[in-house]
Write a protein that holds these residues in place. Structure first.
Motif, PDB file in Angstrom:
ATOM      1  N   GLY A 109      -1.484  29.614   5.841  1.00 58.03           N
ATOM      2  CA  GLY A 109      -0.971  30.986   5.857  1.00 58.03           C
ATOM      3  C   GLY A 109       0.315  31.157   5.056  1.00 58.03           C
ATOM      4  O   GLY A 109       1.022  32.140   5.220  1.00 58.03           O
ATOM      5  N   LYS A 110       0.624  30.187   4.197  1.00 57.36           N
ATOM      6  CA  LYS A 110       1.817  30.324   3.366  1.00 57.36           C
ATOM      7  C   LYS A 110       1.442  31.006   2.049  1.00 57.36           C
ATOM      8  O   LYS A 110       0.312  30.892   1.581  1.00 57.36           O
ATOM      9  N   THR A 111       2.417  31.700   1.468  1.00 60.15           N
ATOM     10  CA  THR A 111       2.105  32.542   0.309  1.00 60.15           C
ATOM     11  C   THR A 111       2.785  32.089  -0.967  1.00 60.15           C
ATOM     12  O   THR A 111       2.617  32.690  -2.021  1.00 60.15           O
ATOM     13  N   ARG A 112       3.595  31.049  -0.846  1.00 55.73           N
ATOM     14  CA  ARG A 112       4.367  30.628  -2.020  1.00 55.73           C
ATOM     15  C   ARG A 112       4.353  29.115  -2.088  1.00 55.73           C
ATOM     16  O   ARG A 112       4.269  28.429  -1.066  1.00 55.73           O
ATOM     17  N   ILE A 113       4.453  28.623  -3.322  1.00 53.18           N
ATOM     18  CA  ILE A 113       4.430  27.184  -3.520  1.00 53.18           C
ATOM     19  C   ILE A 113       5.559  26.798  -4.468  1.00 53.18           C
ATOM     20  O   ILE A 113       5.868  27.537  -5.406  1.00 53.18           O
ATOM     21  N   ILE A 114       6.217  25.673  -4.177  1.00 51.27           N
ATOM     22  CA  ILE A 114       7.224  25.158  -5.104  1.00 51.27           C
ATOM     23  C   ILE A 114       6.825  23.736  -5.485  1.00 51.27           C
ATOM     24  O   ILE A 114       6.076  23.078  -4.765  1.00 51.27           O
ATOM     25  N   ALA A 115       7.318  23.287  -6.617  1.00 49.28           N
ATOM     26  CA  ALA A 115       6.976  21.949  -7.083  1.00 49.28           C
ATOM     27  C   ALA A 115       8.089  21.429  -7.976  1.00 49.28           C
ATOM     28  O   ALA A 115       8.876  22.201  -8.529  1.00 49.28           O
ATOM     29  N   GLU A 116       8.130  20.095  -8.104  1.00 44.16           N
ATOM     30  CA  GLU A 116       8.991  19.449  -9.090  1.00 44.16           C
ATOM     31  C   GLU A 116       8.103  19.025 -10.240  1.00 44.16           C
ATOM     32  O   GLU A 116       6.900  18.852 -10.073  1.00 44.16           O
ATOM     33  N   THR A 117       8.685  18.877 -11.406  1.00 42.12           N
ATOM     34  CA  THR A 117       7.885  18.294 -12.476  1.00 42.12           C
ATOM     35  C   THR A 117       8.770  17.488 -13.413  1.00 42.12           C
ATOM     36  O   THR A 117       9.953  17.782 -13.557  1.00 42.12           O
ATOM     37  N   GLY A 118       8.195  16.454 -14.002  1.00 43.69           N
ATOM     38  CA  GLY A 118       8.935  15.638 -14.964  1.00 43.69           C
ATOM     39  C   GLY A 118       8.475  16.029 -16.356  1.00 43.69           C
ATOM     40  O   GLY A 118       9.087  16.854 -17.035  1.00 43.69           O
ATOM     41  N   ALA A 119       7.331  15.486 -16.773  1.00 43.25           N
ATOM     42  CA  ALA A 119       6.792  15.813 -18.089  1.00 43.25           C
ATOM     43  C   ALA A 119       6.273  17.248 -18.149  1.00 43.25           C
ATOM     44  O   ALA A 119       6.100  17.805 -19.213  1.00 43.25           O
ATOM     45  N   HIS A 192       5.186  26.310   0.731  1.00 41.01           N
ATOM     46  CA  HIS A 192       4.782  24.910   0.776  1.00 41.01           C
ATOM     47  C   HIS A 192       5.363  24.189  -0.422  1.00 41.01           C
ATOM     48  O   HIS A 192       5.376  24.717  -1.527  1.00 41.01           O
ATOM     49  N   TYR A 193       5.849  22.968  -0.184  1.00 41.06           N
ATOM     50  CA  TYR A 193       6.341  22.141  -1.282  1.00 41.06           C
ATOM     51  C   TYR A 193       5.200  21.228  -1.718  1.00 41.06           C
ATOM     52  O   TYR A 193       4.807  20.326  -1.012  1.00 41.06           O
ATOM     53  N   CYS A 194       4.688  21.481  -2.908  1.00 37.74           N
ATOM     54  CA  CYS A 194       3.555  20.725  -3.436  1.00 37.74           C
ATOM     55  C   CYS A 194       4.077  19.517  -4.225  1.00 37.74           C
ATOM     56  O   CYS A 194       4.270  19.589  -5.436  1.00 37.74           O
ATOM     57  N   ILE A 195       4.325  18.425  -3.517  1.00 39.09           N
ATOM     58  CA  ILE A 195       4.820  17.209  -4.179  1.00 39.09           C
ATOM     59  C   ILE A 195       3.721  16.659  -5.084  1.00 39.09           C
ATOM     60  O   ILE A 195       2.551  16.639  -4.708  1.00 39.09           O
ATOM     61  N   SER A 197       3.236  13.583  -6.459  1.00 39.61           N
ATOM     62  CA  SER A 197       2.796  12.202  -6.505  1.00 39.61           C
ATOM     63  C   SER A 197       2.715  11.635  -5.089  1.00 39.61           C
ATOM     64  O   SER A 197       2.998  12.329  -4.122  1.00 39.61           O
ATOM     65  N   VAL A 198       2.353  10.348  -5.015  1.00 35.87           N
ATOM     66  CA  VAL A 198       2.198   9.713  -3.701  1.00 35.87           C
ATOM     67  C   VAL A 198       3.562   9.277  -3.176  1.00 35.87           C
ATOM     68  O   VAL A 198       3.790   8.114  -2.877  1.00 35.87           O
ATOM     69  N   MET A 199       4.450  10.234  -3.066  1.00 37.51           N
ATOM     70  CA  MET A 199       5.820   9.945  -2.654  1.00 37.51           C
ATOM     71  C   MET A 199       6.304  11.028  -1.703  1.00 37.51           C
ATOM     72  O   MET A 199       5.570  11.952  -1.377  1.00 37.51           O
ATOM     73  N   GLY A 200       7.554  10.880  -1.261  1.00 39.71           N
ATOM     74  CA  GLY A 200       8.106  11.851  -0.336  1.00 39.71           C
ATOM     75  C   GLY A 200       7.851  11.443   1.109  1.00 39.71           C
ATOM     76  O   GLY A 200       7.353  10.352   1.382  1.00 39.71           O
ATOM     77  N   PRO A 201       8.220  12.335   2.032  1.00 43.28           N
ATOM     78  CA  PRO A 201       8.048  12.028   3.460  1.00 43.28           C
ATOM     79  C   PRO A 201       6.581  12.103   3.875  1.00 43.28           C
ATOM     80  O   PRO A 201       5.801  12.839   3.269  1.00 43.28           O
ATOM     81  N   TRP A 206       0.302   9.796   1.770  1.00 43.37           N
ATOM     82  CA  TRP A 206      -1.071   9.605   2.256  1.00 43.37           C
ATOM     83  C   TRP A 206      -1.968  10.753   1.817  1.00 43.37           C
ATOM     84  O   TRP A 206      -3.065  10.547   1.278  1.00 43.37           O
ATOM     85  N   MET A 207      -1.482  11.976   2.005  1.00 43.66           N
ATOM     86  CA  MET A 207      -2.272  13.158   1.660  1.00 43.66           C
ATOM     87  C   MET A 207      -2.576  13.211   0.159  1.00 43.66           C
ATOM     88  O   MET A 207      -3.723  13.478  -0.247  1.00 43.66           O
ATOM     89  N   VAL A 208      -1.573  12.942  -0.657  1.00 39.00           N
ATOM     90  CA  VAL A 208      -1.781  13.009  -2.109  1.00 39.00           C
ATOM     91  C   VAL A 208      -2.767  11.916  -2.543  1.00 39.00           C
ATOM     92  O   VAL A 208      -3.638  12.139  -3.381  1.00 39.00           O
ATOM     93  N   ARG A 209      -2.652  10.737  -1.942  1.00 42.96           N
ATOM     94  CA  ARG A 209      -3.617   9.666  -2.254  1.00 42.96           C
ATOM     95  C   ARG A 209      -5.033  10.092  -1.873  1.00 42.96           C
ATOM     96  O   ARG A 209      -5.985   9.866  -2.635  1.00 42.96           O
ATOM     97  N   GLU A 210      -5.171  10.729  -0.722  1.00 45.26           N
ATOM     98  CA  GLU A 210      -6.496  11.182  -0.317  1.00 45.26           C
ATOM     99  C   GLU A 210      -7.053  12.210  -1.301  1.00 45.26           C
ATOM    100  O   GLU A 210      -8.222  12.155  -1.669  1.00 45.26           O
ATOM    101  N   PHE A 211      -6.182  13.142  -1.733  1.00 42.02           N
ATOM    102  CA  PHE A 211      -6.642  14.159  -2.695  1.00 42.02           C
ATOM    103  C   PHE A 211      -6.945  13.548  -4.064  1.00 42.02           C
ATOM    104  O   PHE A 211      -7.693  14.119  -4.847  1.00 42.02           O
TER     105      PHE A 211
END
Lengths: 393, 260
Positions: A109-119, A192-195, A197-201, A206-211
């Motif tokens: 039910g969240k309406t916004r997403i944030i992310a970090e990016t390198g390249a 939602h913070y869309c990390i 890579s397979v990092m972060g808390p 785990w979730m990113v690896r599954e995806f």
């Protein structure tokens, strides 16, 4: 069909052996707990899995093929195959994770997403996923990287995202993560913070690896179809390590050797030590006082001073092995793949190939079957490589 | 009960609202004199920030101060050496990120904090769930482990956090990192939630910028923490005397509202 368990789940607090966990400000704890619950629920829900799989096929273009690389195989004396994540929509594996997390964002039910990016690959993928679902999107990008990857900034803006140049610290990927975390504290109720890579808390690694495990699951079946059987080695580049985790997941229970290749200037396994950063306990580049050091790589996507906690665990347990390659070897590999097979790889991906070319006849026996995760395409790097090659001659 | 908590409970029993200024150790060469000045200005406890390269919970002002401190070569040990010259009875509390202590060794860190004359530690990125070993180490050296609660913390969790926090509970007034703010935030609500779960002193911080805000916030809590607003005047070149006056302006505003 759920994929949980392919590579082993972390414990209930997100630990892979001594690594992982959840080291976040109290303000973010409820969001991490909520996300974990939402992900567990979604990943056990056939309708969610179905939507995730359908989106991957209809929007991302999955399955991506496994391509035999005959000319390069002959040159190197190997049986070399590439899993073609470069052919996924937006040009890299990053979109697999974004599809999962954006669907989850909507489900929460969240309406916004944030992310970090390198390249910029994850930023572009996130902007793409957000546009598709009508989510507002803000991407944090180190100021240095906004200059290095100017076109990707414009791409994100075309996709309707707002790009915030980060001017703190080293102005690269690690600082973009800090800034995204700071932002998330202020807007966690609807964002939602869309990390990337397979990092972060926990539950992110785990979730990113599954995806991303779709990469390995597909590749294992495709190699069977091609009659190649189980590869002797599976090789992937590692920054945070999501493409590697994704492809390893398909081979963790096989006899294949799993190889992660880091940039020499950001080699958390070779040069790092245990520490806590960005919500996780993992291997980090740090000085004698525990201050995080800056990674240095010509590839912005590998410019990260840490590694995902599951990789730290796989390195510790010996199930996967990690090596580093330098910029020069990478440039050679970049040209080699382009000229021999008609595939221009991302500079990140070229690290994995550089290790393969270096180790044939040494760590890799001749005649071995090797699966390379071709994690991304090199379009974004062409201008930079042109500069570097000019500089050389 | 840890010494820090005995002292801070006594502050409350004496009918006084606690004022806790925050400094970034090493941000300026005379930072130890600033700490002494804050004590003279009416602080009841003082937070000593140990700079970290990646301060995830801090806004631009404290980031800048931390960067200056690191560039000046500040380390955990150098802070300890400088603190040996300090002349104050006011309790000192370390505030830093977990990696500093983890890298140095948890037991060794807690021991050094004690030797440096500190009696508490706030580690904002150390969640309750990961804190067992740290709390054990601190237990052996009379270091109070202070935890935070936020406006987002549910009631059940507040109970858990409050049960393990020592000295006081740090109530974040808003969903934000450290930095100036013009409104009162959610401090009153967070404190009210804590009161239902615990009798630990509750101090409110994050965004307390003016003496008036401090006084209003003190009215609904046991004390206030003033960080970025103070660090900002220090970055702008405040003298020792300026620091004392700055802290006293908060002290006076709080005490005028609450005649002792």
């Amino acid at each position: 069909m759920s994929n949980i368990g392919v590579m082993g789940d972390p414990d209930e607090r997100g630990h892979f052996g001594d690594f992982g966990g959840r080291f976040v400000p109290e303000a973010l704890m409820p969001a991490c707990l909520e996300l974990e619950e939402a992900f567990r629920d979604a990943w056990a829900d056939p309708s969610f899995i179905n939507e995730y799989r359908t989106t991957l096929s209809q929007f991302v273009g999955r399955p991506t093929p496994v391509t035999p690389l005959p000319r390069l195989s002959e040159k190197l004396g190997l049986r070399l195959y590439a899993k073609r994540e470069d052919l996924a929509h937006t040009g890299s594996h990053k979109i697999n994770n974004v599809v999962g997390q954006t669907l989850l964002t909507r489900r929460m039910g969240k309406t916004r997403i944030i992310a970090e990016t390198g390249a910029g690959q994850h930023g572009v993928a996130t902007a793409t996923g957000a546009a598709r679902l009508g989510l507002a999107c803000t991407v944090f990008m180190g100021e240095v990287d906004t200059v290095r990857q100017e076109l990707n900034v414009f791409r994100m803006e075309l996709l309707g995202a707002r790009v915030v140049p980060v001017t703190s610290g080293s102005r690269t990927l690690k600082d973009a993560v800090n800034e995204a975390m700071r932002e998330w504290v202020t807007c966690v109720a609807d964002t939602h913070y869309c990390i990337g890579s397979v990092m972060g808390p926990h539950p992110f690694p785990w979730m990113v690896r599954e995806f991303q495990s779709i990469i390995g699951i597909e590749a294992a079946a495709q190699l069977e179809e091609l009659g190649a059987g189980t590869p002797d080695l599976v090789v992937a580049c590692v920054g945070g390590g999501s493409n590697a985790a994704g492809i390893f997941a398909g081979f963790a229970n096989s006899d294949a050797r799993l190889i992660g290749v880091e940039a020499a200037g950001g080699a958390a396994v070779a040069s790092g030590s245990p520490g806590v950063l960005h919500g996780m306990r993992s291997l980090l580049l740090q000085d004698e006082f525990g201050q995080i050091e800056e990674a240095h790589s010509m590839s912005a996507g590998l410019d990260y001073p840490g590694i995902g906690p599951e990789h730290a665990y796989l390195a510790d347990s010996g199930r996967a092995e990690y090596f580093a390659v330098g910029d020069e070897e990478v440039l050679d590999a970049f040209s080699l793949l382009s000229e021999s097979e008609g595939i221009i790889p991302a500079l990140e991906t070229a690290h994995a190939l550089a290790w393969i070319t270096r180790e044939v006849g040494a760590l890799i026996p001749r005649g071995a079957t090797v699966l390379l995760n071709l994690s991304g395409r090199g379009d974004k790097d062409v201008a930079q490589v042109r500069q570097l090659l000019k500089g050389e001659s | 009960m840890k010494s820090l908590e005995v002292t801070l409970r006594a502050v409350r029993e004496n009918g006084r609202k606690a004022l806790v200024p925050y400094f970034v150790a090493g941000a300026t060469p005379d930072w130890v004199r600033h700490v002494e000045a804050a004590a003279l200005g009416g602080a009841d406890a003082i937070e000593i920030g140990i700079p970290f390269s990646d301060p995830m919970m801090d806004g631009v002002v404290i980031q800048e101060a931390g960067l200056r401190a690191l560039q000046a070569g500040t380390t955990f040990e150098s802070i300890g050496r400088q603190l040996t010259s300090i002349d104050t009875e006011v309790p000192l509390i370390a505030m830093t990120y977990y990696n500093i202590f983890l890298h140095y060794g948890l037991a060794r860190s807690a021991g050094r904090l004690h030797e440096f004359g500190l009696s508490g530690a706030i580690v904002p990125d150390l969640s309750l769930e990961e804190s067992d070993e740290w709390r054990t180490s601190c237990g052996e050296h009379d270091i109070a482990t202070i935890f935070l609660v936020a406006p987002s913390t549910p009631a059940e969790r507040i109970k858990e956090v409050a049960r393990r926090s020592e000295g006081f509970l740090y109530a974040s007034a808003r969903m934000a990192v450290t930095g100036a703010s013009s409104d009162q935030g959610d401090g009153a609500r967070v404190v009210a939630n804590v009161r239902e779960a615990s009798d630990l002193p509750v101090y409110v911080g994050i965004g307390i910028t003016t003496p008036e805000q401090a006084a209003t916030t003190a009215a609904v809590s046991d004390g206030v923490i003033v960080g970025s607003a103070l660090v900002k005047v220090i970055l702008n070149g405040a003298s020792v005397h300026d620091v004392e006056n700055f802290v006293r302006s908060f002290r006076d505003a709080i005490d005028t509202t609450f005649e002792v």
